[in-house]
Structure formats: C-alpha cells, structure tokens
Design a protein around this motif. Structure first.
Motif: not given
Length: 460
Positions: A237-245, A276-285, A300-309
């Motif tokens: 499943x795609x998850x936590x890829x984009x801030x608008x999401x 899973x680009x945009x996880x906070x510390x609790x979600x990461x754990x 692809x994440x760099x090409x689309x400007x998703x953010x940094x995992x």
C-alpha cells in the motif's frame, strides 16, 4: 539453466557466511539453488565469473511510466509543480495507452531492470480497464499483458493487482484517468483471480499479492475485507508519501496517515508500506516494530519532490526496507541505494549515515535491501543458499569503478561510483538472462518498444 542441473563458479561470492572464495553453486532444472560449496575447483561445464552476489528484488514498479521519461520536466503555468501536477500529466498519458503499448513498455522496462541488477519485480499494476473505464472483453487483459512481458524478459514477477475504489478519503467518485483503475470489491476479487492465473502461466517462480492503492483510494471497510480475503500473500500500500495526503487524512479521520493505518489494520511482516516518507518518531518506531517492509523509491521520490525518508532513525530502530524503481524514470538498484544514503547526508550534513554493525555503508544497504525486497515479494531469494531461487548477479572486476577493490569495498565501489556497466551477468530463477552486460533478447524487445513509443508520442 532450464533442462538440467548446472553450475556457476565464482572466484568470490557473497554467501550467508560472508565473502568466500572459489564458490561453486549448483542450480537444478527448476531454477533453485541445490548447493553452495566454497573452496571448490572449476568443474567442467561451470560458468565462471569474477564476483557473484545475490540479486536485488524490485519491490515497487509501475512499468507503463517508463515511457513517460522526459515528458514531465517542464514547469507548469501555475508556477509551482509537485506530485499532484505530475499526476495530472500521468493521467493524460496513460489514457492513450492500449494493451500492446502497455506490454511493450513493460517488456523493455523489465529488460532494463535485469541489466541493472534486479532479478525480480513486484509490479504494482493499477491500469486495468479501457480509457473511460470500460472493461476489456477479457477482464484480466492487462494483467495478462504484464505477465506476458515478464515472460518475454525472463524476470521473476510478483504481480500486485491494485484496488482503487474512490477518488479520495471523502469517498468521491473516480474521474478522468482514474477510471482505468477503478473496481468495486466484487470486481476486484474477480480481477485478482485473473491476475493470479496470469502470473502462474509465466513461470514456476512467479508470485501474486494484493495492493490496495492507498487509504485515500480504499475505505476502511474494503481495506479490511481485502486483508481478510487474501491471507498470507504480500500486501502492499502507498502510505505517507505526500504532505497533502497527510492533511487530507488528518481532516477526515483525525489522525496522520501512518498512525491511522497502524491503529486500524494488522500491519505485519507481509505488509509493504510504500514510501512512508512522512513519519514522525513514534510512527517510525511502530513501523520498525511491526516487521513490515518499507518500500523506498529514492530516485522517484526525489524526482517527484516527495521529501526525505527518515532512514537513520528507522534503521536505528531495526526497521526493514527494500527499494523499488516506481516511476522507472531511472532504473538502477545501486543508484536507489546511493540516493537513499545521499539524501540522509544532505539533510544531516554528515557522511556514511546508514552504515551499521561494523559493515561498510554499501554492504549495510545492500544486505538490508536484499532481505527487505525478498520479504516484500514473498520470494525465496535474497541470499545464496540451497532452496532459494537462483537470483544472482555477477560483477566485472575489470570495470573501472571496481579496479583493485575487494570484499565490501566492491559493493561500495559499485553503489557509490558505478552503474549497470559493472554488471556482467544476471540470473533470475536460474534463467541466464544477461551476459556480458546485455540482455539476451534486448534487440528484439527494444525494436518493439521503439515502434510502440513512436506511435505513443504521436498521440501525446
């Protein structure tokens, strides 16, 4: 390697023990490894290579997007481009593709995957219907096309038919290019059976899994139904890829995307959480503790400007990951790992950020991606040991980026300085599909791809 037990002899091989010398690997007629014997002699008939590695699994691909390369790099009139503006271009592009186009693009993308060092792929396959949403005479037409392309290229396929049921968390109807994706639950169950049959028709090592597109595209009721209907198979499943999401899910459900998923679904080892680009510390754990694999697609994440995992914290927590080529704008497992490490360095103003357990950075990344990729595909691969599929690559030590290097430094040289030209041979379930760096059927597959692409570009 299709009729009788055969063997590969490697002067150096990365086995479950580590780097070993003069390793003889025997492979049976089904494509599985029978034995791995170090300190062996070069037996008659064995295929000899310099350096042998387990091959990576590509855990996330949309092959049709390979033909979009170069079509989405102009600034839009709105002035600020993002994933969402790119998505509109993608929707318009896929609306002109017919089944022959989709098969030809997939076959060539699979060739490039093999030549770059992937021996298997999880195809996150979500184009199911005709433009406008009408079904084909054969309901699984496009799944069969993907399977046929995999058979032509000789890559190990795990097909993931995608469930896509709504246009957003508010339940709005699908529109535009999304109409080619859409199915209600009953139709999806039928589609999944067709996809499973298509995969089984390719080769004994082909697999099947389920892919609800996202929690935007599948509601909680249907997500739970899919999880229960298909036990024991890969679940992507795609998850936590984009801030608008995240903002859309927060507004609708009162939680961040990943937190909602972890609270409402039994996320476990069979899950692959793409981006899973945009996880906070609790979600990461929590994700690390779940045993799920995070599917990273750094190019692809760099090409689309998703953010940094947040790779440093995730690996510190024991998290599992693999890599995928996603949009296929650039296909290379070594470059995916390089981009992952470099993104951490740029963010943290540091070096060698992801190395663990006294290993080099390249070895750490390669080992982790091997295991995560195999787990995500549900494939017996990721290591050179009896019982696994013979998914293997050979490196050419005469390649300029590898000269004078040995052991883990070979991986560092390939990942941080090299590319696919350092690869001499690739086997997928024993199929010797790449020799001297070139796919055995590249010329014919490229010829078909070029003809279809020329037609596509006339229609764009």
């Amino acid at each position: 390697m299709s009729e009788a037990t055969k063997s590969v002899f490697a002067r150096k091989a990365l086995t479950t023990i580590g780097w070993e010398s003069d390793v003889l690997i025997r492979v049976d007629a089904t494509g599985r490894i029978v034995s791995v014997t170090p300190e062996s002699g070069l037996e008659s008939g064995a295929y000899a290579v310099d350096v042998l590695l387990p091959a990576q699994a590509n855990l996330h691909s949309h092959t049709f997007q390979r033909a979009m390369a170069g079509l989405s790099e102009s600034r839009s009139p709105a002035g600020r481009d993002s994933f969402w503006t790119w998505r509109e271009i993608m929707y318009r592009f896929l609306d002109i593709l017919d089944p022959e186009d989709i098969e030809a693009i997939a076959a060539f993308a699979f060739v490039e995957m093999l030549e770059s060092g992937y021996s298997s792929v999880a195809e996150f396959h979500y184009v199911h219907h005709q433009p406008g949403g009408g079904t084909y005479a054969k309901f699984g037409e496009l799944s069969e096309r993907i399977a046929a392309a995999a058979g032509t290229a000789g890559i190990g396929l795990t097909i993931l038919p995608v469930a896509y049921m709504q246009g957003g968390v508010d339940g709005r109807a699908l529109a535009g290019g999304q109409l080619r994706f859409g199915n209600d639950l009953d139709h999806y169950l039928k589609l999944a059976e067709e996809a499973k049959k298509a995969a089984r028709s390719v080769s004994p090592d082909a697999g099947f899994g389920v892919a609800p597109h996202s929690i935007r595209a599948v509601n909680e009721r249907d997500l739970q139904a899919l999880e229960q209907q298909f036990p024991g198979v890969p679940f992507h499943i795609h998850i936590a890829e984009q801030i608008p999401e995240l903002e859309e899910v927060q507004a609708a459900y009162g939680q961040r995307s990943m937190s909602w998923l972890l609270d409402h679904m039994p996320v476990s080892e069979r899950w692959c959480l793409i981006h899973s680009t945009h996880m906070n510390e609790g979600e990461t754990a929590r994700v690390a503790a779940s045993g799920a694999v995070v599917g990273l697609c750094p190019i692809t994440e760099a090409n689309l400007g998703d953010g940094i995992f947040n790779g440093v914290h995730y690996l510190n927590a024991g998290g599992r990951f693999g890599t995928g080529s996603d949009s296929n704008i650039r296909i290379s497992p070594s470059e995916e790992l390089r981009q992952l490490e470099y993104s951490q360095r740029l963010r943290d103003v540091s070096r060698v950020t992801l190395a663990r357990d006294g290993k080099s950075c390249g070895r750490t990344l390669y080992d982790a991606a091997l295991q995560g990729g195999a787990q995500a595909l549900g494939r017996s691969s990721g290591s050179l040991e009896p019982g696994n599929w013979a998914d293997m690559i050979a490196l050419d030590t005469e390649n300029a980026t590898l000269l004078g290097l040995s052991g883990d430094r070979l991986l560092d040289g390939w990942i941080f300085a090299g590319d696919r030209h350092a690869i001499s041979d690739v086997w997928s379930a024993g199929r010797h599909v790449v020799q001297e760096g070139r796919h055995r059927d590249r010329a014919a597959i490229l010829k078909t791809y070029k003809a279809r692409l020329a037609s596509i570009l006339e229609r764009v």
